[in-house]
Motif scaffolding. Structure first.
Motif, mmCIF file in Angstrom:
data_model
loop_
_atom_site.group_PDB
_atom_site.id
_atom_site.type_symbol
_atom_site.label_atom_id
_atom_site.label_comp_id
_atom_site.label_asym_id
_atom_site.label_seq_id
_atom_site.Cartn_x
_atom_site.Cartn_y
_atom_site.Cartn_z
ATOM 1 N N ALA A 12 -5.790 -21.230 -71.196
ATOM 2 C CA ALA A 12 -4.583 -21.146 -72.033
ATOM 3 C C ALA A 12 -3.741 -22.409 -71.852
ATOM 4 O O ALA A 12 -3.255 -23.003 -72.816
ATOM 5 C CB ALA A 12 -3.784 -19.904 -71.683
ATOM 6 N N ILE A 19 0.188 -17.576 -73.716
ATOM 7 C CA ILE A 19 -0.027 -16.252 -73.124
ATOM 8 C C ILE A 19 1.262 -15.750 -72.493
ATOM 9 O O ILE A 19 2.174 -16.515 -72.209
ATOM 10 C CB ILE A 19 -1.184 -16.257 -72.088
ATOM 11 N N TYR A 49 -5.755 -12.164 -72.747
ATOM 12 C CA TYR A 49 -5.083 -12.147 -71.440
ATOM 13 C C TYR A 49 -4.191 -10.916 -71.264
ATOM 14 O O TYR A 49 -4.379 -10.115 -70.339
ATOM 15 C CB TYR A 49 -4.276 -13.434 -71.286
#
Ligand code: SAH
Ligand code: MG
Length: 198
Positions: A12, A19, A49
């Protein structure tokens, strides 16, 4: 599982994928546990996530999560499988506003997709909320910019912040829901449906 979560955080970061913040996901996981949430609908999967962490809140909670970007969808499916959670997390590849959920309902709806669409998501998905359920929305502070609009130079950013402000106004004026705001992570709201029956 731990290793996959760590890898997701790195992925990410490297790919600029927004996230959820740790404090926010901890808050949601606690909510799931304390309220015995059995079913979650998430709007905006990214790479899975938050869905994977929500599924870790209890052993039985089931998640349906919607993502419209194909690359992220594929990445999410891969991560869900790597965590052995494919029986409890269903990743749907579609635009949330196009999805048909007829016949389904959820204890918790987590709105975390394009900020400009928040009112539309709320209006569509509140019809799928179980009695006693809540709608949680992420990023209401939008990195502190919501309270600091004069500092924004980019027109694009300003537009997003305007939309978040409109969403907050929409929640405050919504007669069917009571909304509480939490200064956690990037700002969370929790909207409860009022019991209008006398
Ligand atoms: N919930 C994730 C982060 C989601 S980021 C986490 O915390 O781990 C927001 C995601 O919403 C992006 O991946 C974007 O592609 C997706 N998105 C934006 N608009 C959408 C829509 N209308 N339908 C489905 N997904 C959408
Ligand atoms: Mg978010």
């Amino acid at each position: 599982m731990k290793e996959t979560i760590f890898q997701m955080e790195r992925y990410a970061e490297a790919n600029n994928i927004p996230i959820i913040e740790l404090d926010s996901i901890k808050f949601i996981m606690k909510y799931i546990k304390l309220n015995n949430v059995k079913s979650v609908l998430e709007i905006g999967t990214a790479i899975g996530y938050s869905a994977i962490l929500m599924a870790n809140a209890t052993e039985s909670v089931e998640i349906t999560t919607i993502e419209k970007d194909e690359k992220r969808y594929r990445e999410a499916v891969k991560n869900v499988n790597a965590c052995g959670l494919d029986k409890r997390i269903e990743v749907v590849y579609n635009d949330a506003l196009e999805v048909n959920l007829a016949g389904h309902s959820y204890d918790l709806i987590f709105i975390d997709a394009a900020k400009g669409g928040y009112i539309k998501y709320f209006e569509k998905f509140c019809n799928y909320l179980n009695p006693g359920g809540v709608i949680i929305t992420d990023n209401l502070k939008f990195h502190g910019l919501v309270k600091n609009k004069s500092s924004i130079k980019s027109k694009n950013l300003k537009g997003i912040v305007d939309k978040i402000e409109k969403y907050i106004e929409f929640l405050d004026n919504n007669k069917d829901y009571v909304t509480k705001y939490y200064d956690i992570g990037d700002g969370l709201s929790v909207s409860f449906k009022k019991n209008n029956e006398k």
